[in-house]
Scaffold this motif. Structure first.
Motif, PDB file in Angstrom:
ATOM      1  N   VAL A 196     -37.033  55.895 105.068  1.00  0.00           N
ATOM      2  CA  VAL A 196     -36.513  57.159 104.555  1.00  0.00           C
ATOM      3  C   VAL A 196     -37.655  57.969 103.962  1.00  0.00           C
ATOM      4  N   ALA A 197     -37.752  59.227 104.383  1.00  0.00           N
ATOM      5  CA  ALA A 197     -38.682  60.170 103.761  1.00  0.00           C
ATOM      6  C   ALA A 197     -37.972  60.764 102.553  1.00  0.00           C
ATOM      7  N   THR A 198     -38.486  60.468 101.364  1.00  0.00           N
ATOM      8  CA  THR A 198     -37.831  60.893 100.132  1.00  0.00           C
ATOM      9  C   THR A 198     -37.899  62.409  99.973  1.00  0.00           C
ATOM     10  N   GLU A 199     -36.746  63.013  99.670  1.00  0.00           N
ATOM     11  CA  GLU A 199     -36.710  64.426  99.305  1.00  0.00           C
ATOM     12  C   GLU A 199     -36.767  64.584  97.790  1.00  0.00           C
ATOM     13  N   TYR A 200     -35.913  63.848  97.091  1.00  0.00           N
ATOM     14  CA  TYR A 200     -35.937  63.806  95.634  1.00  0.00           C
ATOM     15  C   TYR A 200     -35.635  62.380  95.190  1.00  0.00           C
ATOM     16  N   CYS A 201     -36.217  62.001  94.061  1.00  0.00           N
ATOM     17  CA  CYS A 201     -35.887  60.717  93.434  1.00  0.00           C
ATOM     18  C   CYS A 201     -35.657  60.970  91.948  1.00  0.00           C
ATOM     19  N   GLY A 202     -34.424  60.742  91.496  1.00  0.00           N
ATOM     20  CA  GLY A 202     -34.103  60.918  90.095  1.00  0.00           C
ATOM     21  C   GLY A 202     -34.696  59.805  89.246  1.00  0.00           C
ATOM     22  N   LEU A 203     -35.025  60.133  88.000  1.00  0.00           N
ATOM     23  CA  LEU A 203     -35.543  59.164  87.045  1.00  0.00           C
ATOM     24  C   LEU A 203     -34.519  58.967  85.935  1.00  0.00           C
ATOM     25  N   CYS A 204     -34.375  57.719  85.493  1.00  0.00           N
ATOM     26  CA  CYS A 204     -33.394  57.430  84.447  1.00  0.00           C
ATOM     27  C   CYS A 204     -34.056  56.670  83.304  1.00  0.00           C
ATOM     28  N   GLY A 205     -33.257  56.293  82.324  1.00  0.00           N
ATOM     29  CA  GLY A 205     -33.768  55.594  81.154  1.00  0.00           C
ATOM     30  C   GLY A 205     -34.438  54.278  81.483  1.00  0.00           C
ATOM     31  N   TRP A 246     -41.875  52.381  82.617  1.00  0.00           N
ATOM     32  CA  TRP A 246     -43.089  53.203  82.536  1.00  0.00           C
ATOM     33  C   TRP A 246     -43.794  52.996  81.201  1.00  0.00           C
ATOM     34  N   ASN A 247     -42.990  52.890  80.128  1.00  0.00           N
ATOM     35  CA  ASN A 247     -43.562  52.728  78.791  1.00  0.00           C
ATOM     36  C   ASN A 247     -43.943  51.286  78.472  1.00  0.00           C
ATOM     37  N   LEU A 251     -44.120  64.815  92.391  1.00  0.00           N
ATOM     38  CA  LEU A 251     -44.421  63.398  92.180  1.00  0.00           C
ATOM     39  C   LEU A 251     -45.823  63.207  91.616  1.00  0.00           C
ATOM     40  N   SER A 252     -46.751  64.087  91.972  1.00  0.00           N
ATOM     41  CA  SER A 252     -48.116  63.975  91.460  1.00  0.00           C
ATOM     42  C   SER A 252     -48.183  64.175  89.943  1.00  0.00           C
ATOM     43  N   ASN A 253     -47.132  64.754  89.367  1.00  0.00           N
ATOM     44  CA  ASN A 253     -47.063  64.974  87.920  1.00  0.00           C
ATOM     45  C   ASN A 253     -46.041  64.043  87.274  1.00  0.00           C
ATOM     46  N   ILE A 254     -45.973  62.790  87.747  1.00  0.00           N
ATOM     47  CA  ILE A 254     -44.913  61.901  87.280  1.00  0.00           C
ATOM     48  C   ILE A 254     -45.020  61.635  85.776  1.00  0.00           C
ATOM     49  N   ALA A 255     -46.228  61.672  85.204  1.00  0.00           N
ATOM     50  CA  ALA A 255     -46.360  61.504  83.753  1.00  0.00           C
ATOM     51  C   ALA A 255     -45.635  62.633  83.021  1.00  0.00           C
ATOM     52  N   VAL A 256     -45.738  63.852  83.549  1.00  0.00           N
ATOM     53  CA  VAL A 256     -45.008  64.983  82.982  1.00  0.00           C
ATOM     54  C   VAL A 256     -43.508  64.760  83.126  1.00  0.00           C
ATOM     55  N   ALA A 257     -43.104  64.232  84.282  1.00  0.00           N
ATOM     56  CA  ALA A 257     -41.687  63.973  84.511  1.00  0.00           C
ATOM     57  C   ALA A 257     -41.142  62.996  83.482  1.00  0.00           C
ATOM     58  N   PHE A 258     -41.887  61.912  83.213  1.00  0.00           N
ATOM     59  CA  PHE A 258     -41.405  60.934  82.242  1.00  0.00           C
ATOM     60  C   PHE A 258     -41.398  61.507  80.829  1.00  0.00           C
ATOM     61  N   VAL A 260     -38.174  63.277  80.704  1.00  0.00           N
ATOM     62  CA  VAL A 260     -37.063  62.325  80.579  1.00  0.00           C
ATOM     63  C   VAL A 260     -36.924  61.872  79.129  1.00  0.00           C
ATOM     64  N   GLY A 261     -38.055  61.524  78.513  1.00  0.00           N
ATOM     65  CA  GLY A 261     -38.031  61.045  77.140  1.00  0.00           C
ATOM     66  C   GLY A 261     -37.534  62.082  76.156  1.00  0.00           C
ATOM     67  N   ARG A 262     -37.825  63.355  76.434  1.00  0.00           N
ATOM     68  CA  ARG A 262     -37.387  64.434  75.539  1.00  0.00           C
ATOM     69  C   ARG A 262     -35.992  64.952  75.866  1.00  0.00           C
ATOM     70  N   GLY A 263     -35.401  64.457  76.964  1.00  0.00           N
ATOM     71  CA  GLY A 263     -34.102  64.978  77.362  1.00  0.00           C
ATOM     72  C   GLY A 263     -34.177  66.446  77.717  1.00  0.00           C
ATOM     73  N   ALA A 264     -35.242  66.840  78.404  1.00  0.00           N
ATOM     74  CA  ALA A 264     -35.466  68.255  78.724  1.00  0.00           C
ATOM     75  C   ALA A 264     -34.381  68.815  79.629  1.00  0.00           C
ATOM     76  N   ALA A 265     -33.771  67.993  80.439  1.00  0.00           N
ATOM     77  CA  ALA A 265     -32.685  68.411  81.331  1.00  0.00           C
ATOM     78  C   ALA A 265     -31.773  67.210  81.525  1.00  0.00           C
ATOM     79  N   PRO A 266     -30.516  67.455  81.921  1.00  0.00           N
ATOM     80  CA  PRO A 266     -29.649  66.297  82.169  1.00  0.00           C
ATOM     81  C   PRO A 266     -30.208  65.317  83.193  1.00  0.00           C
ATOM     82  N   LYS A 267     -30.952  65.829  84.169  1.00  0.00           N
ATOM     83  CA  LYS A 267     -31.571  64.941  85.160  1.00  0.00           C
ATOM     84  C   LYS A 267     -32.931  65.498  85.556  1.00  0.00           C
ATOM     85  N   ILE A 268     -33.936  64.636  85.505  1.00  0.00           N
ATOM     86  CA  ILE A 268     -35.271  64.953  85.998  1.00  0.00           C
ATOM     87  C   ILE A 268     -35.456  64.194  87.314  1.00  0.00           C
ATOM     88  N   ALA A 269     -35.910  64.894  88.340  1.00  0.00           N
ATOM     89  CA  ALA A 269     -36.160  64.257  89.636  1.00  0.00           C
ATOM     90  C   ALA A 269     -37.565  64.615  90.093  1.00  0.00           C
TER      91      ALA A 269
END
Length: 313
Positions: free
Chosen positions: A14-23, A29-30, A291-298, A301-310
């Motif tokens: 599967v070629a990924t289009e989006y991948c959601g991140l969760c807790g 990651w941490n 995806l290249s900014n996955i540290a920003v994505a996490f 996620v940690g700040r709850g910036a949006a209901p879902k970060i992908a």
């Protein structure tokens, strides 16, 4: 650059289009306690939407099909699997935890774990399928909510919001309850979804079902206090510390206390049905990060910036 995974019999690429991140992804990651069992080097991500580009499953879905992945699978033979509860399988496999997941350009997935995405559901909405399936299990399968019910959902995070959406889809009267700061932060979003978001239940609002998605002892106490005799309390949240439950009050009221964890194929099917009714849900709930900014994505996620970060490869 990621090497293209080599397929085994019965798998698809599967070629990924989006991948959601969760807790759970954030804990790994941490390097938080309790997640050391995840093999070092595992590609994270179990909330996957993408397109099949190659298949070693001749009778299955064809290349070019947009799909979502069922996060967990079992051996198929044990007592838990026979009861359709792969979570209880001693040999269960979870994408992004025990095998490589979808936070990558490509991911190989057993064909048996894939569902085709309806044409009416865009990819940014389809990435919500896995968390929505968790909410669908809590509300519909475990909670048995119908149009006859009046429901409170506590906790306006991802699962809480999606649980309220499921209640709405089923025709139940529903209120989403949060703390004062939650109401201030997400009032506009709730209005766009047609949900009542409150910090105090409206006068005369008398729920017979309470979905606890906040993961806080105070929310459990609210639920026990707010439910009537023989009401249903569905706990879908996980707690950072052992919660306090007003057990004596719950016993005296004969509350049905029901737990719900993860989801299974029928829950994913219901989730995709719901998303056909809410095709724009991804635009409201999902913030995408390269995806290249996955540290920003996490960080988001940690700040709850949006209901879902992908992440988007």
């Amino acid at each position: 650059m990621q090497e293209t995974p080599r397929l085994r019999a019965g798998e698809v690429l599967v070629a990924t289009e989006y991948c959601g991140l969760c807790g759970s992804d954030l804990h790994i990651w941490n390097g938080d306690d309790g997640y050391g069992w995840v093999p070092c080097g595992t590609v994270l991500g179990h909330e996957i939407v993408g397109t099949i580009v190659q298949s070693e499953d001749p009778g299955g879905l064809k290349p070019g099909t947009r799909v979502v992945a069922i996060a967990q699978s079992g051996c198929g033979d044990c007592a838990a699997c026979t009861a359709d509860y792969a979570n209880g399988c001693p040999d269960k496999v979870t994408l992004g935890l025990t095998r490589d997941g979808g936070a990558a350009r490509f991911v190989r997935i057993p064909a048996s774990q894939l569902l085709a995405v309806p044409d009416a559901v865009p990819a940014r909405t389809a990435v919500l399928t896995e968390p929505l399936s968790v909410a669908a299990r809590a509300v519909a399968s475990r909670g048995r909510v119908t149009a006859e019910d009046t429901v409170v959902v506590s906790g306006p995070g991802t699962i809480g919001i999606l649980s309220a959406v499921v209640c709405q889809y089923l025709g139940a009267r529903v209120v989403l309850k949060g703390m004062t700061q939650d109401v201030a932060a997400r009032a506009g979003l709730a209005e766009q979804l047609g949900l009542d978001l409150v910090d105090t239940l409206p006068p005369g609002f008398k729920p017979n079902v309470w979905i606890e998605a906040a993961g806080a002892s105070a929310a459990l106490a609210d639920a026990v206090r707010g439910l009537p005799v023989q009401g249903r309390l569905v706990v879908v949240a996980l707690y950072g510390a052992p919660p306090v439950l007003a057990a004596n009050d719950a016993v005296r009221k004969e509350l049905d206390i029901i737990t719900s964890y993860s989801s299974h194929r029928p829950d994913y099917g219901l989730a995709l049905d719901i998303l056909q009714t809410y095709p724009g849900l991804g635009e409201l709930l999902v913030e995408t990060v390269p995806l290249s900014n996955i540290a920003v994505a996490f960080d988001k996620v940690g700040r709850g910036a949006a209901p879902k970060i992908a992440v988007e490869p």
